[in-house]
Design a protein around this motif. Structure first.
Motif, short mmCIF file in Angstrom:
data_model
loop_
_atom_site.label_atom_id
_atom_site.label_comp_id
_atom_site.label_asym_id
_atom_site.label_seq_id
_atom_site.Cartn_x
_atom_site.Cartn_y
_atom_site.Cartn_z
N ILE A 1 0.84 -1.21 0.00
CA ILE A 1 0.00 0.00 0.00
C ILE A 1 0.87 1.25 0.00
N ASN A 2 1.86 1.29 0.86
CA ASN A 2 2.74 2.46 0.95
C ASN A 2 3.51 2.69 -0.35
N THR A 3 4.08 1.65 -0.87
CA THR A 3 4.91 1.79 -2.08
C THR A 3 4.06 2.10 -3.31
N SER A 4 2.92 1.43 -3.44
CA SER A 4 2.09 1.70 -4.62
C SER A 4 1.50 3.11 -4.57
N PHE A 5 1.20 3.62 -3.39
CA PHE A 5 0.73 4.99 -3.29
C PHE A 5 1.80 5.97 -3.77
N THR A 6 3.02 5.76 -3.33
CA THR A 6 4.11 6.66 -3.71
C THR A 6 4.38 6.60 -5.21
N ILE A 7 4.51 5.41 -5.75
CA ILE A 7 4.85 5.28 -7.16
C ILE A 7 3.71 5.79 -8.05
N SER A 8 2.48 5.42 -7.73
CA SER A 8 1.37 5.88 -8.58
C SER A 8 1.18 7.39 -8.48
N SER A 9 1.38 7.95 -7.30
CA SER A 9 1.24 9.41 -7.16
C SER A 9 2.28 10.16 -7.97
N VAL A 10 3.50 9.67 -7.98
CA VAL A 10 4.56 10.33 -8.76
C VAL A 10 4.22 10.30 -10.25
N PHE A 11 3.80 9.14 -10.75
CA PHE A 11 3.50 9.04 -12.18
C PHE A 11 2.22 9.77 -12.57
N ILE A 12 1.23 9.82 -11.69
CA ILE A 12 0.04 10.62 -11.97
C ILE A 12 0.40 12.09 -12.03
N PHE A 13 1.24 12.56 -11.10
CA PHE A 13 1.67 13.95 -11.12
C PHE A 13 2.44 14.28 -12.39
N ILE A 14 3.35 13.42 -12.79
CA ILE A 14 4.14 13.66 -14.00
C ILE A 14 3.24 13.72 -15.24
N SER A 15 2.31 12.79 -15.35
CA SER A 15 1.44 12.77 -16.53
C SER A 15 0.48 13.96 -16.55
N LEU A 16 -0.04 14.37 -15.40
CA LEU A 16 -0.92 15.54 -15.37
C LEU A 16 -0.14 16.83 -15.64
N PHE A 17 1.08 16.94 -15.12
CA PHE A 17 1.91 18.11 -15.40
C PHE A 17 2.23 18.19 -16.89
N THR A 18 2.54 17.06 -17.50
CA THR A 18 2.81 17.03 -18.94
C THR A 18 1.57 17.45 -19.73
N LEU A 19 0.41 17.01 -19.31
CA LEU A 19 -0.83 17.40 -19.98
C LEU A 19 -1.05 18.91 -19.88
N VAL A 20 -0.81 19.50 -18.72
CA VAL A 20 -0.98 20.94 -18.53
C VAL A 20 -0.01 21.72 -19.42
N VAL A 21 1.23 21.25 -19.51
CA VAL A 21 2.21 21.93 -20.35
C VAL A 21 1.83 21.79 -21.82
#
Length: 125
Positions: A36-56
């Protein structure tokens, strides 16, 4: 199967393996809480990167970068240099245009969903 779905599933499996590997390396064991801890961290990082890329990609930062270029170019004494700098530089939305992060976003959401299911199982057991 559609190529986008296939690439999303492949990336999801890679993220899942990375989650188990990181959990094993960082915690020294694999159990529900470490997953749970690791999947939260990894998925949050990749969701943030993909959403930031979409905004740019949608051009949100184009006006800001254009304004900064005008300010820094106007401090130059040569007006021809100012025009050259403005014309040479491409906006950030054009730089990230060929990059598609849709499959990364979908795979990250699937990993986040796995984390939520695991969290539900953890608190109901």
């Amino acid at each position: 199967m559609n190529i986008s779905i296939r690439s999303s599933l492949i990336f999801f499996l890679i993220l899942l393996l990375a989650t188990f590997g990181t959990s094993w390396i960082y915690y020294g064991e694999i159990n529900l809480l470490t997953f749970i801890n690791t999947s939260f961290t990894i998925s949050s990082v990749f969701i943030f990167i993909s959403l930031f890329t979409l905004v740019v990609q949608k051009g949100f930062f184009d006006g800001i970068t254009y304004s900064f270029r005008r300010i820094f170019a106007s401090s130059q004494p040569d007006k021809e240099l100012e025009q050259d700098i403005r014309n040479e530089m491409r906006p950030p939305s054009e730089l990230l245009q060929p990059l598609s992060t849709q499959h990364i976003f979908v795979a990250s959401l699937l990993l986040f969903l796995c984390m939520l299911i695991s969290l539900f199982m953890y608190y109901n057991s």
